[in-house]
Design a protein around this motif. Structure first.
Motif, PDB file in Angstrom:
ATOM      1  N   THR A  31      45.425  40.392  82.711  1.00 12.19           N
ATOM      2  CA  THR A  31      46.278  41.576  82.640  1.00 12.19           C
ATOM      3  C   THR A  31      47.707  41.186  82.263  1.00 12.19           C
ATOM      4  N   GLY A  58      48.096  50.254  81.770  1.00 12.71           N
ATOM      5  CA  GLY A  58      47.630  50.007  83.130  1.00 12.71           C
ATOM      6  C   GLY A  58      46.564  51.006  83.540  1.00 12.71           C
ATOM      7  N   LEU A  61      43.277  50.129  81.979  1.00 14.16           N
ATOM      8  CA  LEU A  61      42.646  48.943  82.579  1.00 14.16           C
ATOM      9  C   LEU A  61      42.081  49.273  83.959  1.00 14.16           C
ATOM     10  N   ILE A  71      44.545  44.269  89.046  1.00 12.22           N
ATOM     11  CA  ILE A  71      45.058  44.807  87.783  1.00 12.22           C
ATOM     12  C   ILE A  71      46.255  45.706  88.076  1.00 12.22           C
ATOM     13  N   VAL A  75      50.255  45.263  87.091  1.00 14.01           N
ATOM     14  CA  VAL A  75      50.956  46.270  86.294  1.00 14.01           C
ATOM     15  C   VAL A  75      52.181  46.775  87.078  1.00 14.01           C
TER      16      VAL A  75
END
Lengths: 359, 689
Positions: A31, A58, A61, A71, A75
């Motif tokens: 990420t 973000g 994902l 993740i 972010v």
């Protein structure tokens, strides 16, 4: 967003959906790598543009695999860094023309000052763009990357403070953090590790093997024996998949049972985790961050007659509520669960808990 | 900017071929209006699962062969390609009738230049092919004749994920991972060929250990080399990849190609070949056996399913009323509304459906935009897009309700109905008006009952219709009614089978009987030497793993049979002549005293059974016994032993009378015995004197 970066996002999304990329650490690295490209390769001039761009990436994902909380954490960290940089840039440009004594709102939410102030006033300030802002932001994001790379180092250096000679340590599953932690401690101290075998993934077997290869006295025990031997244990050291805002854990299944047994015997439970696993989200129900795997490991597919008559669930994670945990060892030191809120406000901006586009 | 991903540049692009058409009619009437591979399986088009499976395997280029409804497939593939990082080519050919045709087309177009993955467009699997590919490549390196690797999955024969009637029997060598023989297995074996399997005996010479397996799901995932399409071109009569190609390659000596297999156990693989399999695979997906290909992985762009306890998958936009009951194993698509007191269990409901109050849905598959009004009951059926069930409709199990059918209020649709809203012959003639059948769909309904076009299935005319039935949705074996005639048929089948057995399968003893008789006949006719006859008999004895006792049982009567009790001296058939010529033959079968006793018994019994008339039997028995004694074939101790044994004293009248014949001789023997000993005594006495 430029087409090139869009393609990269697509590739990562596909990998996450297909579960070709799993595990907090790997996901976090991927990420961050992607976000660096997104920030550097796209055109933006205002803070809100960049924030919205990162948020939209973000969002995609996270939707690809909502159970990989790392993740979202990464972010949010990046968003936080962007906000800080803009604020710094704003402050320095102001301090240039105003007196040095003017107070600068350093962090938005960590002070009571902002609690009563109008929200959104910050965002207006963020419209200002600075020439070297891009490189500053990228530098800051790179720092996060360095932090990720040195996480194991930072955690394992605290090992000797927590593990003493001739102690009996219990653990479950295979966590790289715990593995490194124990190996580090074994270089100075002699102690014994009991590893629960962690059915049905049997990661505990691998863990026991790795530890014994490193010269640690390791004994593998069946999961059913955890409670029975708990009274002899001095400390339970756990790894985790994610830490939630209330201090609860999302950890490999079997962890809850071990933590509860430890609580019964008043054995301290220590969780080793990188800060990137700390999520500002609260568990609204126990299943919310769980993954239910293929039941094959529990009941073989070959047993055709049986599988029609029963529902077999094979959850990969357990939710462990915060009262079972005594201490978190992160790359920034040891913290009790009650202190986690502080780490959350330091690392994440409260505006970023959801990724809805900013106004 | 090109993707930064590291592409394995040393290897060639991995290609795959998807056969999107199934070349059968099991999903009709639904497949009259759309392609089989686009049917939604848990609200995701079937072919997406196959694409996903290939994408995970690292395939970079895909060729999709389609025939019927190619425009729809093409449109879908185009849309799909955008969101995937594979290159997908669609190849449309209206002439395709079978897998074989597709492979020939592939060969003609020269699209493939390396090993490729051949799958059908209805494969659902979560296996990783890298290991299979590696194995295949390694084998190809070592041996160029290994042209194909089949992937097989182990599952018990009664497993729900096995397509009934599409079974197959594999003969495998676990050592070399080679498939040696293949045979399809039908559910109902109505002809004798169906019940049998013929295998080349050479297989046993080449392979010390083989396995015959019926517990494998053949999901038709094959790794093929470039030769495979070429072989299809060479053998233009090959249609099916298994029944024709694999069987053909393995039984042909000329080609010298080998086919290997890879057995997988802890992954999922199945094909949606029939409505029954559609049901089974849907359930497997809902039960997460296909993980990570489950609804809450949201593999389709735009989906947003959440997993709930009890295997319930629900989109965020679903509206559930307060009193509706969603039991276990349910998938509900976006924007669907479920009204009060509706009960859902084991079902899949598509997007934008409206389910009325008090509706009961069990085991059903309801696709997109379906309206089910209040008080309906739906059991174990498939209801396609845009269908409408008015109030109080009951759909019994096994129904297929095609697109846009409307079932009028309070109608009961009988089990296994197939309804379509397509006009008769509507496929070719779009203007044809639909004539609704009120008997089937109710007064206000729209649709007609679908019957398969006559002669559409000409190839399979000889196939048992029962074999088609077993593939149907919700098919229950116990419901299969055998008409009286059929039962007779099957009974006579069994009889003929039984008589076959008598003919073909002879016990080894009978075989020996026949062989010994033939050998002796030959020896008598051609006047062989005794030695030669003995040699022949001994060879026979060893060949059949029998012993001398068995041989005596056959040889003695065999010899005696040639004696004609009423023949005159000089005819060569009297007891004396025959025995003096062939007696030594019997002698060769007798070695020690035990043999002699047994020989006497056999002689006794043989005479008794060969001749009906006591007088004749006596005429043979007396000289024979005498002869054997004179020739020292039977010694006196053995004869006495025989005479006094209980066995010889019992038996039929003839046997008893024959024993009496021997009495004078026994008397003589006993006398001479005692005389001898007396004489000896005398001598001793004399000596002593």
């Amino acid at each position: 967003m430029s087409k090139g970066t869009n393609d990269l996002v697509d590739i990562l999304v596909a990998k996450l959906k297909r579960r070709q990329l799993v595990g907090s650490s790997a996901v976090a690295q991927a990420t961050l790598k992607l976000l660096i490209v997104v920030i550097s390769k796209n055109n933006w001039s205002k803070a809100n543009d960049l924030l919205n761009l990162v948020r939209s990436v973000g969002q995609r994902l996270i939707e690809a695999n909502p159970t990989e909380l790392a993740i979202g954490n990464i972010v949010r960290r990046v968003l936080h860094v962007i906000r800080e940089e803009f604020r710094d840039a704003e402050a320095s440009s102001k301090s240039d023309d105003n007196s040095e004594f003017q107070s600068v709102p350093l962090t938005t939410s960590s002070s009571m000052y902002n609690l009563l102030s109008e929200t959104g006033s910050d965002d207006k300030e963020f419209t200002h763009a600075s020439s070297n802002l891009r490189s500053d932001i990228i530098q800051e994001v790179r720092d996060i990357r360095i932090e990720l790379d040195t996480i194991y180092e930072n955690i394992k250096n605290q090992a000797t403070n927590h593990i003493h000679s001739n102690e009996i340590i219990m653990t479950i599953g295979r966590s790289r953090t715990v593995e490194e932690f124990l190996k580090m401690a074994s270089s100075k101290r002699k102690f014994h590790v009991l590893v629960a075998e962690t059915a049905p993934s049997y990661l505990g077997q691998q863990m026991a093997l790795e530890l014994s290869k490193a010269g640690i006295e390791a004994t593998m025990i069946p999961d059913s024996a955890v409670f029975a031997v708990m009274s002899r244990v001095n400390k339970v050291i756990l790894g985790t998949h994610a830490v939630l805002a209330n201090g609860g854990l999302v950890a490999i299944s079997g962890t809850h049972m071990m933590a509860a047994a430890a609580k019964h015997h008043s054995i301290p439970v220590v969780v080793c985790t990188g800060l990137y696993k700390l999520s500002p989200l609260y568990p609204h129900d126990e299943d919310s961050f769980n993954v239910v795997m293929n039941p094959d490991a529990v009941l073989g597919f070959e047993e055709g007659d049986l599988m029609e008559k029963v529902i077999v669930t094979n959850p990969y994670y357990d939710y462990v509520s915060p009262e079972f945990v005594n201490l978190f060892i992160t790359n920034q030191g040891g913290h009790p669960p009650s202190y986690l809120y502080r780490l959350i406000v330091e690392n994440y901006d409260p505006n970023d808990h959801t990724f809805d586009p900013l106004a | 900017m090109p993707p930064k991903e590291k592409v394995e540049s040393t290897e060639q692009v991995l290609q795959a071929v998807i056969l999107a058409d199934s070349f059968d009619e099991r999903f009709q009437p639904i497949t009259l209006e759309t392609a089989r591979c686009l049917l939604p399986l848990c609200n995701v088009p079937l072919i997406s699962y196959t694409f996903e499976f290939l994408a995970v395997a690292g395939v970079q280029e895909v060729f999709v062969f389609c025939c019927s409804h190619s425009d729809k497939v093409k449109a879908f593939v185009k849309k799909y390609e955008k969101s995937s990082n594979m290159k997908i080519n669609t190849i449309v050919s209206q002439e395709l009738m079978s897998v074989g045709d597709a492979m020939r087309e592939l060969d003609a177009k020269q699209l493939i230049d390396t090993d490729f993955i051949l799958v059908t467009g209805d494969v659902v699997s979560n296996m990783k092919l890298d290991q299979v590919l590696e194995e295949h490549r390694a084998r190809r390196q070592a041996d160029k004749s290994a042209i194909m690797t089949m992937v097989l999955k182990k599952a018990s024969p009664q497993h729900r994920s096995r397509s009934v009637g599409d079974g197959s029997l594999f003969v495998l060598d676990q050592g070399s991972k080679e498939c040696l023989h293949y045979q399809p297995v039908k559910a109902f074996k109505s002809t004798r060929e169906d019940r049998r399997m013929t295998m080349n005996m050479e297989i046993f010479d080449k392979h010390p250990e083989i396995q015959l397996r019926n517990d494998l799901i053949d999901c038709q995932v094959d790794i093929c080399s470039v030769e495979v399409p070429a072989l299809f071109t060479e053998n233009f009569d090959y249609q099916d990849i298994r029944a024709d190609f694999v069987h053909g390659i393995l039984t042909s000596d000329l080609l010298g190609k080998t086919i290997h297999f890879h057995e997988v156990s802890d992954v999922y693989a199945a094909r949606v070949r029939s409505t029954q399999m559609y049901d089974a695979v849907s359930k497997d997906i809902i039960s997460r056996w296909t993980f990570p290909m489950v609804p809450d992985s949201n593999l389709q762009v735009g989906d947003c399913y959440e997993y709930r306890r009890g295997l319930v998958y629900k989109e965020k936009s679903v509206v559930l009323s307060r009193t509706c009951v969603v039991e276990e194993k349910v998938v509900i698509g976006a924007n669907t509304q479920i009204a009060e007191r509706a009960v859902l269990s084991n079902c899949v409901i598509g997007k934008n459906c409206i389910i009325g109050a008090n509706v009961k849905i069990d085991n059903a598959y309801i696709w997109d935009n379906v309206v089910i009004k209040d008080n309906c009951v739906v059991q174990h059926s498939i209801i396609a897009n845009d269908a409408v069930l008015e109030q109080g409709v009951t759909i019994n199990k096994g129904c297929l309700i095609s697109f846009k059918v409307t079932v009028g209020a309070n109608t009961t649709v009988p089990a296994y109905s197939r309804l379509t809203a397509l006009a008769e012959g509507g496929e070719d003639d779009l203007d044809a008006e639909l004539i609704s059948d009120p008997a089937v769909v109710g007064a206000t309904g729209r649709g007609r009952s679908f019957t398969e076009a006559e002669g559409s299935d000409d190839e399979d005319d000889d196939e048992d219709p029962k074999n088609k039935q077993v593939n149907m949705l919700a098919f229950d074996m116990s419901e299969l009614k055998l008409a009286a005639k059929e039962q007779e048929d099957s009974a006579s089948d069994f009889e003929s089978e039984a008589s076959d057995l008598e003919e073909d399968q002879i016990s080894p003893e009978e075989e020996l009987d026949r062989e010994v008789a033939a050998t002796l006949d030959r020896a008598f006719q051609d006047g062989h030497d005794v030695d030669i006859a003995v040699l022949e008999l001994n060879t026979l004895r060893m060949a059949t793993f029998s012993n001398f006792k068995e041989m005596r049982k056959r040889v003695i009567p065999g010899v005696l049979k040639h004696i004609d009790p009423v023949a005159k001296l000089g005819s060569g058939k009297t007891a004396k002549e025959i025995l003096s010529r062939w007696g030594p033959l019997v002698g060769k079968m007798i070695h020690d005293e035990e043999d002699q006793i047994d020989g006497a018994h056999v002689l006794h019994r043989a005479c008794a059974t060969l001749y009906r008339d006591v007088v004749q039997a006596q005429k043979v028995f007396a000289p024979a016994l005498r002869y054997f004694y004179d020739e020292d074939i039977l010694e006196e101790d053995a004869i006495l032993e025989w005479y006094h044994s209980e066995k010889s004293q019992q038996g039929t009248d003839i046997e008893k009378k024959l024993r009496e014949v021997a009495a004078p001789m026994i008397q003589y023997l006993e006398q001479s015995d005692s005389e001898e000993s007396d004489g000896e005594d005398d001598e001793e006495d004399e000596d002593s004197e």
